[in-house]
Design an enzyme around this catalytic site. Structure first.
Site, PDB file in Angstrom:
ATOM      1  N   ARG A   1       0.661  -1.193  -0.205  1.00  0.00           N
ATOM      2  CA  ARG A   1       0.126   0.034  -0.028  1.00  0.00           C
ATOM      3  C   ARG A   1       1.176   1.170  -0.013  1.00  0.00           C
ATOM      4  O   ARG A   1       1.652   1.111   1.037  1.00  0.00           O
ATOM      5  CB  ARG A   1      -1.252  -0.105   1.550  1.00  0.00           C
ATOM      6  CG  ARG A   1      -1.845   1.112   1.361  1.00  0.00           C
ATOM      7  CD  ARG A   1      -3.252   0.504   2.618  1.00  0.00           C
ATOM      8  NE  ARG A   1      -3.360  -0.706   2.477  1.00  0.00           N
ATOM      9  CZ  ARG A   1      -5.028  -0.479   1.514  1.00  0.00           C
ATOM     10  NH1 ARG A   1      -5.503   0.250   0.918  1.00  0.00           N
ATOM     11  NH2 ARG A   1      -5.341  -2.313   0.925  1.00  0.00           N
TER      12      ARG A   1
ATOM     13  N   HIS B   1      13.054  -4.013  -1.355  1.00  0.00           N
ATOM     14  CA  HIS B   1      12.054  -3.626  -2.270  1.00  0.00           C
ATOM     15  C   HIS B   1      13.254  -4.802  -2.527  1.00  0.00           C
ATOM     16  O   HIS B   1      14.427  -4.618  -3.296  1.00  0.00           O
ATOM     17  CB  HIS B   1      12.325  -2.770  -3.219  1.00  0.00           C
ATOM     18  CG  HIS B   1      11.930  -2.587  -4.528  1.00  0.00           C
ATOM     19  ND1 HIS B   1      10.156  -2.835  -4.490  1.00  0.00           N
ATOM     20  CD2 HIS B   1      12.359  -2.627  -5.729  1.00  0.00           C
ATOM     21  CE1 HIS B   1       9.679  -2.649  -6.004  1.00  0.00           C
ATOM     22  NE2 HIS B   1      10.912  -3.067  -6.492  1.00  0.00           N
TER      23      HIS B   1
END
Ligand code: GRF
Length: 199
Positions: free
Chosen positions: A96, A114
């Site tokens: 989100r 990431h």
């Protein structure tokens, strides 16, 4: 931040939570000097919440769609963070985009991991994108969170080789193995930096 005692982390997770568990284990091995004071999930059926129960970490989950706006949702989250006296937000598979309410309350105190060598392949499919492109290497990036998607200041990166016989599954495994070591290390270094600044 200026208070005595360990830095209090809130980990945000939407999925499996293997990075969340790696952080808790690093803390218990004392390689990461912090406390995971709260797990926050936007998916009430996320396996990360089961891990939190097993690891005896307090957790809270939400259905964001039940809130009239992102701002109202984040204000509710913020109340929980304040109540738990959180110093630093650690995103670990949180799917989100963080909005202004949390960004302003935790300026330079939200970190993300990431699974690509940013700025290559931001977004939801970092591993798949590198694999599909036929790249010979990819990696992991730990970065500060800003209003963009995977665009904040990079704190650390580590490469992962994509072998010709790798499948998407084997590549995911290699990426996760790197993440589970890199994330606690980078958070430890960042905590030390924050403590110096706030001393
Ligand atoms: C990790 O690959 C992380 O880099 C990405 O989402 C994945 C979360 O995995 N942001 P897990 O839920 O920690 O197992």
């Amino acid at each position: 931040m200026s208070k005595a005692g360990p830095i209090r982390l809130a980990v945000f997770a939407s999925g499996s939570g293997s990075n969340f568990e790696a952080l808790v284990k690093a803390i218990r091995k004392q390689t990461l000097e912090a406390e995971v004071a709260l797990l926050v999930s936007d998916k009430p059926d996320a396996f990360a919440l089961t891990r939190a129960d097993t690891l005896a970490v307090p957790s809270v989950s939400f259905y964001p769609k039940q809130f009239p706006s992102k701002e109202v949702f984040e204000r509710e989250v913020l109340d929980h963070l304040k109540e738990a006296d959180i110093d630093l937000i650690v995103l670990a598979g949180y799917m989100r985009i963080i909005g202004q309410t949390l960004l302003e309350a935790f300026d330079n105190r939200i970190i993300n991991i990431h699974p690509s060598l940013l700025p290559l392949y931001p977004g939801k499919q970092g591993i798949q994108d590198a694999f599909d492109a036929g790249d010979k290497e990819t990696g992991v990036t730990v970065h500060l969170v800003d209003e963009g998607i995977d665009t904040g200041t990079i704190l650390a990166q580590e490469k992962v080789v994509i072998d010709p016989d790798d499948t998407i599954e084997s590549l995911e495994e290699k990426i996760h193995a790197v993440e589970h070591v890199l994330y606690p290390e980078v958070i430890q270094t960042y905590i030390k930096k924050l403590q110096k600044e706030y001393a």
